[in-house]
Design a protein around this motif. Sequence first.
Motif, PDB file in Angstrom:
ATOM      1  N   THR A 157      91.266  22.963  49.927  1.00 56.64           N
ATOM      2  CA  THR A 157      91.274  21.810  48.949  1.00 56.64           C
ATOM      3  C   THR A 157      92.268  21.603  47.881  1.00 56.64           C
ATOM      4  O   THR A 157      93.039  22.848  48.017  1.00 56.64           O
ATOM      5  N   ASN A 158      91.985  21.220  47.017  1.00 56.11           N
ATOM      6  CA  ASN A 158      93.018  21.351  45.855  1.00 56.11           C
ATOM      7  C   ASN A 158      92.696  22.518  45.030  1.00 56.11           C
ATOM      8  O   ASN A 158      93.336  23.047  44.111  1.00 56.11           O
ATOM      9  N   LYS A 159      91.385  22.995  45.182  1.00 57.23           N
ATOM     10  CA  LYS A 159      91.063  24.146  44.210  1.00 57.23           C
ATOM     11  C   LYS A 159      91.097  25.209  44.678  1.00 57.23           C
ATOM     12  O   LYS A 159      90.954  25.659  46.102  1.00 57.23           O
ATOM     13  N   PRO A 160      91.740  26.489  43.858  1.00 56.30           N
ATOM     14  CA  PRO A 160      91.883  27.683  44.340  1.00 56.30           C
ATOM     15  C   PRO A 160      90.687  28.654  44.380  1.00 56.30           C
ATOM     16  O   PRO A 160      89.653  27.971  44.126  1.00 56.30           O
ATOM     17  N   ALA A 161      90.673  29.345  45.472  1.00 56.27           N
ATOM     18  CA  ALA A 161      89.611  30.207  45.683  1.00 56.27           C
ATOM     19  C   ALA A 161      89.041  30.833  44.602  1.00 56.27           C
ATOM     20  O   ALA A 161      89.895  31.355  43.778  1.00 56.27           O
TER      21      ALA A 161
ATOM     22  N   ARG B 162      90.640  36.107  58.658  1.00 59.65           N
ATOM     23  CA  ARG B 162      90.421  34.605  58.413  1.00 59.65           C
ATOM     24  C   ARG B 162      90.342  34.163  56.766  1.00 59.65           C
ATOM     25  O   ARG B 162      89.570  35.009  56.164  1.00 59.65           O
ATOM     26  N   TYR B 163      90.863  33.222  56.450  1.00 58.37           N
ATOM     27  CA  TYR B 163      90.684  32.680  55.087  1.00 58.37           C
ATOM     28  C   TYR B 163      89.491  31.930  55.084  1.00 58.37           C
ATOM     29  O   TYR B 163      89.030  31.143  56.106  1.00 58.37           O
ATOM     30  N   GLU B 164      88.502  32.153  54.004  1.00 58.19           N
ATOM     31  CA  GLU B 164      87.528  31.487  53.645  1.00 58.19           C
ATOM     32  C   GLU B 164      87.850  30.160  53.000  1.00 58.19           C
ATOM     33  O   GLU B 164      87.135  29.043  53.284  1.00 58.19           O
ATOM     34  N   THR B 165      88.747  30.022  52.023  1.00 62.27           N
ATOM     35  CA  THR B 165      89.443  28.907  51.534  1.00 62.27           C
ATOM     36  C   THR B 165      90.954  29.170  51.403  1.00 62.27           C
ATOM     37  O   THR B 165      91.274  30.113  51.184  1.00 62.27           O
ATOM     38  N   LEU B 166      91.347  27.912  51.256  1.00 65.99           N
ATOM     39  CA  LEU B 166      92.963  27.792  50.841  1.00 65.99           C
ATOM     40  C   LEU B 166      93.172  26.617  50.074  1.00 65.99           C
ATOM     41  O   LEU B 166      92.192  25.612  50.065  1.00 65.99           O
ATOM     42  N   THR B 167      94.249  26.370  49.268  1.00 66.20           N
ATOM     43  CA  THR B 167      94.583  25.265  48.990  1.00 66.20           C
ATOM     44  C   THR B 167      95.592  24.582  49.616  1.00 66.20           C
ATOM     45  O   THR B 167      96.261  25.213  50.721  1.00 66.20           O
ATOM     46  N   TYR B 168      95.908  23.242  49.785  1.00 69.69           N
ATOM     47  CA  TYR B 168      97.003  22.593  50.421  1.00 69.69           C
ATOM     48  C   TYR B 168      98.270  23.262  50.156  1.00 69.69           C
ATOM     49  O   TYR B 168      98.979  23.441  51.088  1.00 69.69           O
ATOM     50  N   GLN B 169      98.557  23.444  48.860  1.00 69.90           N
ATOM     51  CA  GLN B 169      99.710  24.271  48.737  1.00 69.90           C
ATOM     52  C   GLN B 169     100.083  25.576  49.418  1.00 69.90           C
ATOM     53  O   GLN B 169     101.173  25.933  49.822  1.00 69.90           O
ATOM     54  N   ASP B 170      98.935  26.355  49.675  1.00 73.41           N
ATOM     55  CA  ASP B 170      98.840  27.603  50.199  1.00 73.41           C
ATOM     56  C   ASP B 170      99.318  27.579  51.653  1.00 73.41           C
ATOM     57  O   ASP B 170     100.212  28.217  52.393  1.00 73.41           O
ATOM     58  N   VAL B 171      98.834  26.212  52.164  1.00 74.19           N
ATOM     59  CA  VAL B 171      98.926  26.028  53.598  1.00 74.19           C
ATOM     60  C   VAL B 171     100.390  25.644  54.119  1.00 74.19           C
ATOM     61  O   VAL B 171     101.025  26.106  54.759  1.00 74.19           O
TER      62      VAL B 171
END
Length: 245
Positions: free
Chosen positions: A241-245, A184-193
């Motif tokens: 979010t827009n912010k990278p992990a 599981r990813y804790e955080t992602l950016t929109y671009q990652d998705v």
Amino acid sequence: MPDAPSEFRYKRVLLKVSGEVLMGDQPYGIDMKTVDVVAAAVAAVARQGVEICLVIGGGNIFRGLSKAAEGMDRANADYMGMLATIMNALAMQGALEKIGVDTRVQSAIPMAAIAEPYIRRRALRHLEKGRVVIFAAGVGAPFFTTDSGAALRAAEMGCDALLKGTSVDGVYTADPKKDPTATRYETLTYQDVLAKDLRVMDASAIALMRDSGIPIVVFSIREEGSLHKTLTGQGTYTVITNKPA
């Protein structure tokens, strides 16, 4: 309406629930016990001052891109899917009002006998008065998913976050039901998705949330207390979010 306690990370949210969640353990249709569980979770946070609106998919009844729609005109099939979302919205409205939560259904397709038409300023006023608003019929046009409808309404309502309640507790590297090695990813950016084609929501919905700066929080709506935990930052989820992990 009282302000949400400071423990809540978000004051106003849109909760997107897939239609499949409402099936419970059934292969098809609406399981009212499951609807009641989701309604109770929504009621609990609404009573504490969180302004909450919902979009519910229709995949438990009919999906425009499903096998059942093969051979149909795509536009007609999508309209049938929109009608399915209205059925789910009415079921959720009934469950919420049964436990004393003032609720309004607004439909993007006018049907005055059973739902209000979608009017942005009226919906905002409902939220300000502490009512739960359920947005039905997607965007009112074919070729758009309920994910796009959820993203659009979240932006129009000025929501602090779009919560996507699914049957898994976040976004994984692969389908955890099929691949036991998925993480599981804790955080992602929109671009990652978009770049990794993770299919959390369709690309147009991700792009709208990115442009609006509204975070997407993916969590399991099936887990008891998960909505409250997610809103207070205590649960298990993935934040986009827009912010990278």
